[in-house]
Enzyme design. Structure first.
Site: not given
Length: 278
Positions: A72, A211-213
């Site tokens: 993501s 932002k994480t993923g």
């Protein structure tokens, strides 16, 4: 040999040496941050760039140069592409829920673009990907230089989650740096909107964007947290990649640990994010 010929040869050699190692190449210092990962039962790598000095600090340098699926974190360039192509008009546009109940309850509702990014709604951004289409991705992705994305008509809504797409932590930071500086080949409006969506926290004199993923392939979980901190007129970019140390499934420590580890390192080792929860 005449003096003039000797002098010419010496100058040519000097110029060749300078070309081989350009001035201003970033310095990389290696540090051991393993204890931060171990506290959450994770293994991984961490990379920080001090933009003011153009100096990197790396934990597990070889792994920082290894490519992983972007998961993501791809929502950042995907938002830019969506805005630039008109696939979404603005952050208030609504993704309609398809009625399919998924494991993440926050996805089971209509969401605006801004909300979808905040809760990392995969089905929402898959809707966006189908609107953009493989052809336009193949036009835009080389311009943005976001790793090495491989997209076809068949994989248009999954290529950042599965398959052969890859990006390194160095490439993540390079992309974020160009976004932060407004140097991506997209409109100033699209960059400003996207940067505003990435704000995760503010404190005395600082702003955190990120932002994480998370990818899950064949029982293996891999996670990201990327972003930057603006503090006291300076900017620090970071990229963390991690996975469960025992190779097992993701736990709450994995979910929380991605961001927690990064923030703890930034606070304790770099003096950033004063007043943020540790």
């Amino acid at each position: 040999m005449s003096y003039s010929l000797f002098r010419f040869g010496f100058l040519a050699l000097l110029l060749a040496l300078l070309a081989a190692k350009p001035a201003g190449s970033p310095r990389i210092t290696e540090r051991d941050f393993q204890a931060y990962f171990a506290a959450y039962g994770l293994r991984g790598s961490f990379l920080v760039l001090d933009a003011g000095t153009n100096a990197y600090t790396a934990y597990n340098l070889a792994r920082c140069r290894q490519g992983f699926l972007p998961a993501s974190t791809f929502k950042i360039p995907n938002t830019l592409i969506g805005l630039e192509t008109g696939a979404v008009a603005d952050t208030a546009e609504v993704f309609r829920w398809d009625g399919v109940r998924r494991a993440f309850p926050q996805w089971n509702q209509d969401l605006t673009v801004a909300q979808a990014l905040r809760v990392s709604c995969v089905p929402c951004y898959q809707q966006l990907a189908r609107r953009v289409g493989a052809g336009r991705y193949r036009q835009w992705l080389p311009r943005l230089r976001f790793g090495r994305m491989h997209v076809t008509a068949a994989t248009v809504d999954t290529f950042w989650l599965a398959g052969s797409s890859r990006i390194t932590q160095f490439e993540q930071i390079d992309f974020l740096r160009r976004l932060q500086q407004g140097r991506l080949p997209v409109s100033a409006r699209s960059q400003a909107i996207t940067k505003a969506l990435l704000v995760l926290g503010r404190g005395p004199g600082w702003v955190l964007r990120g932002k994480t993923g998370w990818t899950m392939q064949s029982g293996a979980d891999n996670g990201w947290f990327v972003g930057w901190v603006e503090q006291a007129g300076r900017t620090y970019f970071f990229a963390l990649n991690a996975e469960p140390a025992n190779g097992g499934p993701a736990t709450d420590n994995f979910v929380r640990g991605r961001r927690a580890i990064a923030e703890q390192i930034l606070q304790r080792e770099f003096g950033l994010l004063a007043g943020a929860a540790k």
